[in-house]
Scaffold this motif. Structure first.
Motif, mmCIF file in Angstrom:
data_model
loop_
_atom_site.group_PDB
_atom_site.id
_atom_site.type_symbol
_atom_site.label_atom_id
_atom_site.label_comp_id
_atom_site.label_asym_id
_atom_site.label_seq_id
_atom_site.Cartn_x
_atom_site.Cartn_y
_atom_site.Cartn_z
ATOM 1 N N PHE A 181 0.882 -1.093 0.140
ATOM 2 C CA PHE A 181 -0.067 -0.121 -0.106
ATOM 3 C C PHE A 181 0.774 1.296 0.050
ATOM 4 C CE2 PHE A 181 -4.365 -1.592 1.554
ATOM 5 C CZ PHE A 181 -4.382 -2.360 0.588
ATOM 6 N N GLY A 182 2.144 1.262 -0.181
ATOM 7 C CA GLY A 182 2.904 2.327 -0.238
ATOM 8 C C GLY A 182 3.129 3.204 1.166
ATOM 9 N N VAL A 183 3.037 4.483 0.519
ATOM 10 C CA VAL A 183 3.029 5.493 1.660
ATOM 11 C C VAL A 183 1.642 6.415 1.169
ATOM 12 C CG1 VAL A 183 3.997 7.724 2.546
ATOM 13 C CG2 VAL A 183 5.338 5.529 1.818
ATOM 14 N N THR A 184 1.007 6.700 2.292
ATOM 15 C CA THR A 184 -0.463 7.337 2.158
ATOM 16 C C THR A 184 -0.610 8.148 3.173
ATOM 17 O OG1 THR A 184 -1.432 5.502 3.545
ATOM 18 C CG2 THR A 184 -1.372 5.184 1.319
ATOM 19 N N HIS A 185 -1.662 9.107 3.216
ATOM 20 C CA HIS A 185 -2.171 9.951 4.071
ATOM 21 C C HIS A 185 -3.442 9.779 4.233
ATOM 22 C CE1 HIS A 185 -3.829 13.197 1.377
ATOM 23 N NE2 HIS A 185 -3.132 12.614 0.531
ATOM 24 N N ALA A 186 -4.023 10.046 5.633
ATOM 25 C CA ALA A 186 -5.680 10.153 5.926
ATOM 26 C C ALA A 186 -6.334 11.310 6.368
ATOM 27 C CB ALA A 186 -5.500 9.011 7.213
ATOM 28 N N GLN A 187 -7.188 11.679 5.581
ATOM 29 C CA GLN A 187 -8.127 12.836 5.944
ATOM 30 C C GLN A 187 -9.456 12.370 6.367
ATOM 31 O OE1 GLN A 187 -5.954 15.356 2.329
ATOM 32 N NE2 GLN A 187 -8.068 15.243 2.293
ATOM 33 N N TYR A 188 -9.903 13.119 7.409
ATOM 34 C CA TYR A 188 -11.358 12.956 7.853
ATOM 35 C C TYR A 188 -12.155 13.493 6.853
ATOM 36 C CZ TYR A 188 -12.909 17.121 10.383
ATOM 37 O OH TYR A 188 -13.134 18.556 10.688
ATOM 38 N N ASP A 189 -13.509 13.357 7.281
ATOM 39 C CA ASP A 189 -14.428 13.659 5.952
ATOM 40 C C ASP A 189 -14.708 15.066 5.898
ATOM 41 O OD1 ASP A 189 -16.315 14.189 7.976
ATOM 42 O OD2 ASP A 189 -17.491 12.364 7.669
ATOM 43 N N ALA A 190 -14.088 16.055 6.577
ATOM 44 C CA ALA A 190 -14.311 17.403 6.244
ATOM 45 C C ALA A 190 -13.700 17.938 5.016
ATOM 46 C CB ALA A 190 -13.442 18.287 7.473
ATOM 47 N N SER A 191 -12.525 16.888 4.464
ATOM 48 C CA SER A 191 -12.115 17.112 3.145
ATOM 49 C C SER A 191 -13.084 17.175 2.166
ATOM 50 C CB SER A 191 -10.821 16.321 2.994
ATOM 51 O OG SER A 191 -9.851 16.403 3.845
ATOM 52 N N TRP A 192 -14.060 16.371 2.297
ATOM 53 C CA TRP A 192 -15.043 15.987 1.289
ATOM 54 C C TRP A 192 -16.321 16.640 1.421
ATOM 55 C CZ3 TRP A 192 -12.689 13.063 -2.175
ATOM 56 C CH2 TRP A 192 -11.541 12.118 -1.626
ATOM 57 N N TYR A 193 -16.369 17.157 2.813
ATOM 58 C CA TYR A 193 -18.020 17.675 3.168
ATOM 59 C C TYR A 193 -17.743 19.366 3.592
ATOM 60 C CZ TYR A 193 -19.363 12.958 3.197
ATOM 61 O OH TYR A 193 -19.698 11.635 2.934
ATOM 62 N N ARG A 194 -16.550 19.802 3.753
ATOM 63 C CA ARG A 194 -16.686 21.355 4.428
ATOM 64 C C ARG A 194 -15.917 22.117 3.513
ATOM 65 N NH1 ARG A 194 -17.117 22.565 10.294
ATOM 66 N NH2 ARG A 194 -16.307 24.482 9.690
ATOM 67 N N ASP A 195 -16.516 23.114 2.864
ATOM 68 C CA ASP A 195 -16.247 24.190 1.717
ATOM 69 C C ASP A 195 -15.033 24.836 2.392
ATOM 70 O OD1 ASP A 195 -17.940 23.256 -0.007
ATOM 71 O OD2 ASP A 195 -19.588 24.743 1.044
ATOM 72 N N ASP A 196 -14.731 24.888 3.616
ATOM 73 C CA ASP A 196 -13.558 25.697 4.036
ATOM 74 C C ASP A 196 -12.461 24.871 4.610
ATOM 75 O OD1 ASP A 196 -14.745 24.538 6.502
ATOM 76 O OD2 ASP A 196 -14.739 26.381 7.569
ATOM 77 N N GLN A 197 -12.414 23.495 4.518
ATOM 78 C CA GLN A 197 -11.288 22.554 5.002
ATOM 79 C C GLN A 197 -10.029 22.936 3.858
ATOM 80 O OE1 GLN A 197 -8.789 20.102 6.056
ATOM 81 N NE2 GLN A 197 -10.237 20.428 7.384
ATOM 82 N N PRO A 198 -8.897 23.093 4.218
ATOM 83 C CA PRO A 198 -7.580 23.382 3.431
ATOM 84 C C PRO A 198 -7.259 22.179 2.756
ATOM 85 C CG PRO A 198 -6.956 23.741 5.521
ATOM 86 C CD PRO A 198 -8.441 23.476 5.640
ATOM 87 N N PHE A 199 -7.390 20.794 3.419
ATOM 88 C CA PHE A 199 -7.013 19.611 2.646
ATOM 89 C C PHE A 199 -8.178 19.306 1.889
ATOM 90 C CE2 PHE A 199 -4.051 19.962 6.258
ATOM 91 C CZ PHE A 199 -3.076 19.073 6.102
ATOM 92 N N LEU A 200 -7.797 19.200 0.688
ATOM 93 C CA LEU A 200 -8.862 19.124 -0.650
ATOM 94 C C LEU A 200 -9.021 17.648 -1.006
ATOM 95 C CD1 LEU A 200 -7.515 22.143 -2.614
ATOM 96 C CD2 LEU A 200 -9.104 22.023 -0.672
ATOM 97 N N PRO A 201 -10.197 17.413 -1.686
ATOM 98 C CA PRO A 201 -10.354 15.792 -2.167
ATOM 99 C C PRO A 201 -9.211 15.706 -2.956
ATOM 100 C CG PRO A 201 -12.479 17.323 -1.998
ATOM 101 C CD PRO A 201 -11.342 18.291 -1.585
ATOM 102 N N ALA A 202 -8.585 16.652 -4.041
ATOM 103 C CA ALA A 202 -7.781 16.387 -4.985
ATOM 104 C C ALA A 202 -6.421 15.968 -4.194
ATOM 105 C CB ALA A 202 -7.402 17.760 -5.669
#
Length: 414
Positions: A181-202
């Protein structure tokens, strides 16, 4: 398909890293293996390993490495998290990032240099283990980046991307070879659901070696129509489909790295059905490589001050005995691990990613979320297509999309 669990030590929760007990860890891991899991995700607490920016404790790294070896002894692969960071409502930032030594963990150059050194050392410690599944930078580190965190470390989207790239590279430098699975990073769902979250879906879909999804229905999904309704039991499936929409490479793997059955929003006797429906729906999403349930063991009620939801999320009780939840998970893992890959649904719901409020429209109860549920209702598992990629014929062909449901209109403001 991989089926595993997030390992929560049975005795003293993650505080057990303070007095590492090989026999207790071995017993926990053996109980997990008996459930039919093939991997665990482990969480060394960052301040215990790097109490000073210039000190990474060798004995603490040895405990991590020994845990990986003990897991291998019972046939379990291991994913290792780094910057812990945040777990079960508690923050574990080292003292050199707080109060008199306050530094922004995302933007301060000295802080980032310390984080790089830690992640490289961690990867070096476990990198040659044959059962290493991968390295994740940390658990939901994006929750530090803004609201609703009570003491955030602000960062811009550009700064978040720079930080992720730098730390992903640091972890890769420590690995002798690339694990599955290599090297990954984990974001909680604010990245998908909050317009002001700086960690983005991309960021989730383009950085790291797989796209990580954490699905929790206490975010409002279970309250919409009930804990066993589609809005709840299909939330993980929906979030995986939403994540896949941002992939530039259709073959990029998805990892459902956290999903659980919170009894604050469902009754105990509803948990097995929730587990079965959630997993059966999730595995329909093309590209899903693993399901890692939260979590292995219940938190001991001898420990104080956890939110009520945290105490009984385990597949095993605090004594290591399988619960009905564990029996349901075990049966599904045995049935689905070697099932053939699913064919992609030819229908996609269009998401207007040019709308500045598109993320809030995706949140449970939002216009896009409701549109996806309506499209899924006849028994399908619709994909999600970004409006900005609607004319990409090569992408549509690769994903098998033949029909596009137009992006829904925004819900009226109450």
């Amino acid at each position: 398909m991989r089926f595993g669990v997030n390992y929560t030590p049975s005795g003293h929760w993650f505080h057990s890293w303070l007095d590492f007990d090989e026999r207790a860890v071995a017993a926990d891991l053996a109980a997990i293996a008996r459930l039919g899991a093939d991997h665990v995700r482990i969480f060394p607490l960052w301040p215990h390993i790097q109490p000073n920016r210039a000190l990474v404790r060798r004995s603490a790294l040895d405990a991590v490495t020994r845990t990986v070896d003990l897991a291998g002894d019972v046939g379990l692969d291991v994913s290792v998290d780094g910057l812990q960071g945040h777990l079960s409502s508690y923050d574990f930032l080292p003292a050199w990032l707080s109060t008199w030594h306050r530094r922004n963990l995302f933007t301060d150059r000295d802080a980032v240099a310390g984080e790089r050194a830690y992640l490289t050392a961690l990867a070096e410690a476990v990198g040659e283990r044959p059962n290493l599944l991968g390295i994740t930078l940390g658990n939901e580190v994006n929750q530090f980046a803004g609201p609703p965190h009570p003491d955030p470390h602000p960062v811009t989207p550009a700064g978040a991307e720079s930080w992720l790239r730098e730390l992903l590279d640091a972890a890769r430098r420590g690995l002798a070879s690339r694990p599955a699975f290599g090297v990954t990073h984990a974001q909680y769902d604010a990245s998908w659901y909050r317009d002001d979250q700086p960690f983005l879906p991309a960021h989730a879909a383009e950085l790291g070696d797989a796209t990580i999804v954490h699905s929790w229905v206490f975010n409002g999904a279970a309250a919409l129509d009930g804990p066993l309704a589609d809005a709840s039991t299909r939330h993980a499936e929906y979030l995986l489909a939403l994540a896949a929409a941002w992939h530039r490479e259709s073959a990029r793997p998805l990892w459902l790295q956290e999903v659980g059955a919170p009894t604050t929003v469902m009754c105990d006797d509803e948990v097995p059905a929730f587990i079965e429906r959630t997993i059966r729906h999730a595995v329909r999403v093309p590209g899903l490589a693993a399901v890692t349930w939260w979590c292995s063991h219940d938190v001991s009620r001898a420990l104080a001050d956890f939110p009520p939801v945290e105490y009984d999320l385990g597949l095993l009780d605090a004594a290591g005995r399988p619960k009905p939840a564990g029996e349901a998970f075990s049966a599904l893992a045995a049935e689905l691990r070697d099932a053939p890959p699913t064919r992609p649904d030819p229908v996609a719901v269009e998401l207007d990613d040019t709308d500045p409020a598109h993320r809030s429209a995706c949140a449970p109860g939002g216009a896009f979320h409701r549109a996806w549920l309506a499209a899924a209702a006849p028994g399908g598992s619709p994909q999600v297509l970004l409006r900005s990629r609607r004319t990409d014929a090569q992408l549509l062909a690769a994903r098998g999309i033949e029909r596009i449901i137009p992006s829904p209109a925004p819900l009226p403001i109450p």
